[in-house]
Enzyme design. Structure first.
Site, PDB file in Angstrom:
ATOM      1  N   ARG A 155      -8.310 -14.755   7.385  1.00 31.74           N
ATOM      2  CA  ARG A 155      -6.875 -15.094   6.768  1.00 31.74           C
ATOM      3  C   ARG A 155      -7.140 -16.560   6.057  1.00 31.74           C
ATOM      4  O   ARG A 155      -6.827 -16.606   4.895  1.00 31.74           O
ATOM      5  CB  ARG A 155      -5.628 -15.386   7.611  1.00 31.74           C
ATOM      6  CG  ARG A 155      -5.320 -13.929   8.104  1.00 31.74           C
ATOM      7  CD  ARG A 155      -3.991 -14.235   8.812  1.00 31.74           C
ATOM      8  NE  ARG A 155      -3.353 -13.266   9.779  1.00 31.74           N
ATOM      9  CZ  ARG A 155      -2.968 -12.045   9.365  1.00 31.74           C
ATOM     10  NH1 ARG A 155      -2.832 -11.708   8.128  1.00 31.74           N
ATOM     11  NH2 ARG A 155      -2.538 -11.146  10.264  1.00 31.74           N
ATOM     12  N   GLU A 183       0.977  -1.214   0.123  1.00 31.44           N
ATOM     13  CA  GLU A 183      -0.103  -0.054  -0.130  1.00 31.44           C
ATOM     14  C   GLU A 183       0.924   1.328   0.118  1.00 31.44           C
ATOM     15  O   GLU A 183       1.328   1.704  -1.131  1.00 31.44           O
ATOM     16  CB  GLU A 183      -1.157   0.208   1.316  1.00 31.44           C
ATOM     17  CG  GLU A 183      -2.117   1.174   1.019  1.00 31.44           C
ATOM     18  CD  GLU A 183      -2.866   1.046   2.286  1.00 31.44           C
ATOM     19  OE1 GLU A 183      -2.827   0.180   3.151  1.00 31.44           O
ATOM     20  OE2 GLU A 183      -3.733   1.947   2.308  1.00 31.44           O
TER      21      GLU A 183
HETATM   22  P1  IMP Z   1       2.281  -0.610   3.636  1.00 31.10           P
HETATM   23  O1  IMP Z   1       3.304  -0.807   4.412  1.00 31.10           O
HETATM   24  O2  IMP Z   1       1.564   0.424   3.686  1.00 31.10           O
HETATM   25  O3  IMP Z   1       2.774  -0.908   2.080  1.00 31.10           O
HETATM   26  O4  IMP Z   1       1.099  -2.011   4.086  1.00 31.10           O
HETATM   27  C1  IMP Z   1       1.423  -3.074   3.808  1.00 31.10           C
HETATM   28  C2  IMP Z   1       0.842  -3.998   4.732  1.00 31.10           C
HETATM   29  O5  IMP Z   1      -0.370  -3.435   5.183  1.00 31.10           O
HETATM   30  C3  IMP Z   1       0.118  -5.247   4.433  1.00 31.10           C
HETATM   31  O6  IMP Z   1       1.409  -6.382   4.253  1.00 31.10           O
HETATM   32  C4  IMP Z   1      -0.818  -5.597   5.125  1.00 31.10           C
HETATM   33  O7  IMP Z   1      -0.506  -6.415   5.981  1.00 31.10           O
HETATM   34  C5  IMP Z   1      -1.544  -4.247   5.490  1.00 31.10           C
HETATM   35  N1  IMP Z   1      -2.736  -4.030   4.528  1.00 31.10           N
HETATM   36  C6  IMP Z   1      -2.584  -2.865   3.576  1.00 31.10           C
HETATM   37  N2  IMP Z   1      -4.112  -2.952   2.914  1.00 31.10           N
HETATM   38  C7  IMP Z   1      -4.600  -3.898   3.517  1.00 31.10           C
HETATM   39  C8  IMP Z   1      -5.895  -4.305   3.213  1.00 31.10           C
HETATM   40  O8  IMP Z   1      -6.702  -3.858   2.483  1.00 31.10           O
HETATM   41  N3  IMP Z   1      -6.278  -5.427   3.983  1.00 31.10           N
HETATM   42  C9  IMP Z   1      -5.623  -6.021   5.130  1.00 31.10           C
HETATM   43  N4  IMP Z   1      -4.320  -5.847   5.221  1.00 31.10           N
HETATM   44  C10 IMP Z   1      -4.032  -4.674   4.370  1.00 31.10           C
END
Ligand code: IMP
Ligand code: MG
Length: 178
Positions: A169, A107
């Site tokens: 999950r 994300e």
């Molecule tokens: P980032 O560090 O913002 O890129 O987020 C990555 C982590 O956020 C992922 O590995 C997920 O664990 C969590 N995450 C992001 N979006 C979602 C979602 O829509 N559903 C569930 N977990 C999410």
């Protein structure tokens, strides 16, 4: 299979079918094989969410590879809290390895940015990212997401390893807030 599920206080509906998930994972495995040629990848799986995708990906890859894990957390409920905690990390020596970070979803990119820095310190020969899902519009980091299965919008999804506060999950399909 259930078209609607309730986890804690929220309702979710089917978003991506089991069949589309399987086709997506196979396509990603094929792309990784093509790129790596004779090089053997070291899959570094980001726990907990990526464990389901990783199990499918390595079997679709179906060639010699190595595997280890790192546990990162950056989420609280349905939104990113900004900081990334590494709760535990791999034990194997990554020096000279062709590392592929395996994620369920990217994300903001905070998680992989943190991992990139750690993997550089660990002496990885190359660092790639394979993420089942990619929230492209939310991503503002320099590193490319080398392999992603599906690009989605800013919706919150569960299933296929992804959770909402610890639940969901085990779901075989991917679900989105209803
Ligand atoms: P980032 O560090 O913002 O890129 O987020 C990555 C982590 O956020 C992922 O590995 C997920 O664990 C969590 N995450 C992001 N979006 C979602 C979602 O829509 N559903 C569930 N977990 C999410
Ligand atoms: Mg994750």
């Amino acid at each position: 299979m259930d078209q609607l599920v309730t986890l804690h206080d929220k309702h979710f509906k089917v978003f991506i079918s089991e069949q589309e998930i399987a086709e997506t994972v196979n396509r990603m495995a094929t792309n990784i094989k093509t790129d790596l040629g004779e090089r053997q990848p070291f899959f570094l799986v980001v726990l907990s969410g990526a464990v389901v995708f990783a199990a499918d990906l390595i079997r679709a890859f179906a060639r010699p590879c190595e595997l280890d894990f790192v546990k990162a957390s950056s989420y609280d409920g349905t939104s990113s809290k900004g900081s990334v905690d590494l709760e535990f990390r791999w034990k194997q020596n990554l020096e000279g390895k062709a590392v592929i970070i395996v994620e369920d979803i990217v994300e903001t990119g905070n998680t992989i940015t943190r991992l990139y820095a750690e993997l550089q310190k660990a002496g990885a020969a190359s660092i790639r990212v394979a993420s089942f899902l990619f929230k492209k519009d939310r991503y503002h980091q320099a590193h490319p997401i080398d392999y992603y299965g599906l690009s989605i919008g800013n919706e919150f999804v569960v299933g296929y390893g992804l959770d909402y506060n610890g639940l969901g999950r085990e779901l075989k399909q991917l679900y989105v807030l209803a």
